[in-house]
Design a protein around this motif. Structure first.
Motif, PDB file in Angstrom:
ATOM      1  N   GLY A  91       0.822  -1.202   0.000  1.00  0.00           N
ATOM      2  CA  GLY A  91       0.000   0.000   0.000  1.00  0.00           C
ATOM      3  C   GLY A  91       0.856   1.251   0.000  1.00  0.00           C
ATOM      4  N   PRO A  92       0.199   2.399  -0.091  1.00  0.00           N
ATOM      5  CA  PRO A  92       0.936   3.660  -0.247  1.00  0.00           C
ATOM      6  C   PRO A  92       1.375   4.332   1.048  1.00  0.00           C
ATOM      7  CG  PRO A  92      -1.400   4.065  -0.459  1.00  0.00           C
ATOM      8  CD  PRO A  92      -1.242   2.574  -0.277  1.00  0.00           C
ATOM      9  N   ILE A  93       0.923   3.834   2.213  1.00  0.00           N
ATOM     10  CA  ILE A  93       1.198   4.539   3.468  1.00  0.00           C
ATOM     11  C   ILE A  93       2.326   3.854   4.227  1.00  0.00           C
ATOM     12  CG2 ILE A  93       0.251   5.247   5.696  1.00  0.00           C
ATOM     13  CD1 ILE A  93      -2.458   5.484   4.346  1.00  0.00           C
ATOM     14  N   GLY A  94       3.354   4.618   4.537  1.00  0.00           N
ATOM     15  CA  GLY A  94       4.466   4.123   5.332  1.00  0.00           C
ATOM     16  C   GLY A  94       5.695   3.839   4.485  1.00  0.00           C
ATOM     17  N   HIS A  95       6.796   3.632   5.185  1.00  0.00           N
ATOM     18  CA  HIS A  95       8.046   3.329   4.488  1.00  0.00           C
ATOM     19  C   HIS A  95       8.834   2.272   5.257  1.00  0.00           C
ATOM     20  CE1 HIS A  95       9.289   6.547   7.308  1.00  0.00           C
ATOM     21  NE2 HIS A  95      10.423   5.888   7.369  1.00  0.00           N
ATOM     22  N   VAL A  96       9.612   1.528   4.481  1.00  0.00           N
ATOM     23  CA  VAL A  96      10.516   0.568   5.092  1.00  0.00           C
ATOM     24  C   VAL A  96      11.796   1.306   5.482  1.00  0.00           C
ATOM     25  CG1 VAL A  96       9.536  -1.359   3.781  1.00  0.00           C
ATOM     26  CG2 VAL A  96      11.550  -0.184   2.891  1.00  0.00           C
ATOM     27  N   ASP A  97      12.627   0.630   6.247  1.00  0.00           N
ATOM     28  CA  ASP A  97      13.895   1.231   6.643  1.00  0.00           C
ATOM     29  C   ASP A  97      14.760   1.530   5.422  1.00  0.00           C
ATOM     30  OD1 ASP A  97      13.618   1.399   9.402  1.00  0.00           O
ATOM     31  OD2 ASP A  97      14.387  -0.621   9.739  1.00  0.00           O
ATOM     32  N   PRO A  98      15.704   2.450   5.553  1.00  0.00           N
ATOM     33  CA  PRO A  98      16.659   2.700   4.461  1.00  0.00           C
ATOM     34  C   PRO A  98      17.508   1.450   4.189  1.00  0.00           C
ATOM     35  CG  PRO A  98      16.739   4.454   6.096  1.00  0.00           C
ATOM     36  CD  PRO A  98      15.899   3.359   6.677  1.00  0.00           C
TER      37      PRO A  98
ATOM     38  N   ASP B 219       4.857   3.340  -6.110  1.00  0.00           N
ATOM     39  CA  ASP B 219       3.753   4.114  -5.550  1.00  0.00           C
ATOM     40  C   ASP B 219       2.454   4.019  -6.337  1.00  0.00           C
ATOM     41  OD1 ASP B 219       5.173   4.957  -3.310  1.00  0.00           O
ATOM     42  OD2 ASP B 219       6.080   6.609  -4.404  1.00  0.00           O
ATOM     43  N   ALA B 220       2.479   3.362  -7.491  1.00  0.00           N
ATOM     44  CA  ALA B 220       1.265   3.132  -8.276  1.00  0.00           C
ATOM     45  C   ALA B 220       1.500   1.889  -9.130  1.00  0.00           C
ATOM     46  CB  ALA B 220       0.946   4.336  -9.165  1.00  0.00           C
ATOM     47  N   PRO B 221       0.452   1.122  -9.434  1.00  0.00           N
ATOM     48  CA  PRO B 221       0.642  -0.133 -10.164  1.00  0.00           C
ATOM     49  C   PRO B 221       1.344   0.028 -11.513  1.00  0.00           C
ATOM     50  CG  PRO B 221      -1.592  -0.003  -9.332  1.00  0.00           C
ATOM     51  CD  PRO B 221      -0.943   1.322  -9.060  1.00  0.00           C
ATOM     52  N   SER B 222       1.128   1.154 -12.160  1.00  0.00           N
ATOM     53  CA  SER B 222       1.745   1.356 -13.474  1.00  0.00           C
ATOM     54  C   SER B 222       3.033   2.181 -13.411  1.00  0.00           C
ATOM     55  CB  SER B 222       0.747   2.046 -14.415  1.00  0.00           C
ATOM     56  OG  SER B 222       0.369   3.298 -13.862  1.00  0.00           O
ATOM     57  N   ALA B 223       3.411   2.614 -12.225  1.00  0.00           N
ATOM     58  CA  ALA B 223       4.610   3.446 -12.078  1.00  0.00           C
ATOM     59  C   ALA B 223       5.871   2.596 -12.163  1.00  0.00           C
ATOM     60  CB  ALA B 223       4.581   4.180 -10.739  1.00  0.00           C
TER      61      ALA B 223
ATOM     62  N   GLY C 228      -6.864  -9.231  -6.807  1.00  0.00           N
ATOM     63  CA  GLY C 228      -7.745  -8.253  -7.430  1.00  0.00           C
ATOM     64  C   GLY C 228      -7.181  -6.861  -7.600  1.00  0.00           C
ATOM     65  N   ASP C 229      -5.931  -6.650  -7.235  1.00  0.00           N
ATOM     66  CA  ASP C 229      -5.298  -5.341  -7.422  1.00  0.00           C
ATOM     67  C   ASP C 229      -4.748  -5.234  -8.843  1.00  0.00           C
ATOM     68  OD1 ASP C 229      -5.802  -4.840  -4.722  1.00  0.00           O
ATOM     69  OD2 ASP C 229      -3.819  -5.520  -4.090  1.00  0.00           O
ATOM     70  N   ALA C 230      -4.507  -4.016  -9.297  1.00  0.00           N
ATOM     71  CA  ALA C 230      -3.950  -3.797 -10.630  1.00  0.00           C
ATOM     72  C   ALA C 230      -2.464  -4.157 -10.694  1.00  0.00           C
ATOM     73  CB  ALA C 230      -4.144  -2.341 -11.054  1.00  0.00           C
ATOM     74  N   GLY C 231      -1.822  -4.240  -9.555  1.00  0.00           N
ATOM     75  CA  GLY C 231      -0.397  -4.551  -9.456  1.00  0.00           C
ATOM     76  C   GLY C 231       0.080  -4.167  -8.072  1.00  0.00           C
ATOM     77  N   PHE C 232       1.334  -4.461  -7.802  1.00  0.00           N
ATOM     78  CA  PHE C 232       1.892  -4.190  -6.480  1.00  0.00           C
ATOM     79  C   PHE C 232       2.125  -2.703  -6.272  1.00  0.00           C
ATOM     80  CE2 PHE C 232       5.682  -3.511  -3.796  1.00  0.00           C
ATOM     81  CZ  PHE C 232       5.184  -4.008  -2.600  1.00  0.00           C
ATOM     82  N   VAL C 233       1.722  -2.216  -5.114  1.00  0.00           N
ATOM     83  CA  VAL C 233       2.042  -0.880  -4.623  1.00  0.00           C
ATOM     84  C   VAL C 233       2.593  -1.079  -3.224  1.00  0.00           C
ATOM     85  CG1 VAL C 233       1.113   1.344  -3.883  1.00  0.00           C
ATOM     86  CG2 VAL C 233       0.255   0.278  -5.981  1.00  0.00           C
ATOM     87  N   GLY C 234       3.786  -0.560  -2.963  1.00  0.00           N
ATOM     88  CA  GLY C 234       4.369  -0.689  -1.641  1.00  0.00           C
ATOM     89  C   GLY C 234       5.872  -0.596  -1.668  1.00  0.00           C
TER      90      GLY C 234
END
Length: 193
Positions: free
Chosen positions: A114-121, A138-142, A172-178
């Protein structure tokens, strides 16, 4: 219910950063951060990091400014705080939950779906081994943003992204976001089930 910000004083990426918290609810915090136009990726388990230049947007969003100590006291009283010592375990739980929701095995070092949050550097190569990477989409087509120490890490990130896209589409998602952070020494990949 109020959202609070402290004075930016932590240097990173050529600017000073502050923290944004809620006294009662992460949902409230996310809503106010969106109103203040903070990037969703700036969320870190119990707070948002915000750059000094964002202060006018925070003021327009109605955020209350307090000193750093008062912000810490408010966060402690809110029961939302994740102490520094507990943050690795909280990230591991989040990663396991997000991996299970996708059907991803094994669980990478750090994962957010999903779009909220970040992993460690991405840690230095001596802490991760060859083949480590940090992947963000940040978006399925990005196009993905990939940080890696070597070509093996870049290749592993692209392979992981292909697998994550398959798993995301299955649900059911258009692709991975995360985001994904994976060590080179740990096995990567997903089950084909």
């Amino acid at each position: 219910m109020t959202v609070f910000a402290d004075t930016p004083r932590w240097p990173r990426h050529g600017t000073l950063w502050g923290h944004l918290i809620s006294d009662t609810s992460l949902e409230e915090l996310h809503a106010v951060a969106a109103r203040a136009e903070l990037p969703p990726r700036s969320f870190d388990l119990d707070h948002y990091d915000w750059p000094e230049a964002a202060r006018p947007r925070l003021e327009r969003a109605g955020i209350s400014f307090v000193d750093n100590r008062q912000l810490t006291r408010i966060l402690l009283a809110s029961a939302l705080r994740i102490p520094l010592v507990d943050r690795p375990a909280a990230r591991a739980r989040r990663s396991a939950e997000h991996a299970a929701a996708l059907g991803l095995e094994p669980v990478p070092r750090d994962l957010i779906v999903g779009p909220i949050g970040h992993v460690d550097p991405l840690p230095p190569v001596e802490d991760t081994g060859a083949g480590a990477y940090r992947l963000t989409r940040d978006a399925p087509s990005a196009p993905p943003r990939i940080e890696a120490h070597d070509a093996t890490g870049h290749a592993a990130a692209h392979e992981m992204l292909e697998q994550l896209d398959v798993l995301a589409r299955r649900r059911g998602d258009a692709g991975f976001v995360g985001q994904v952070l994976a060590d080179g020494a740990r096995p990567r990949g997903v089950t084909s089930a």
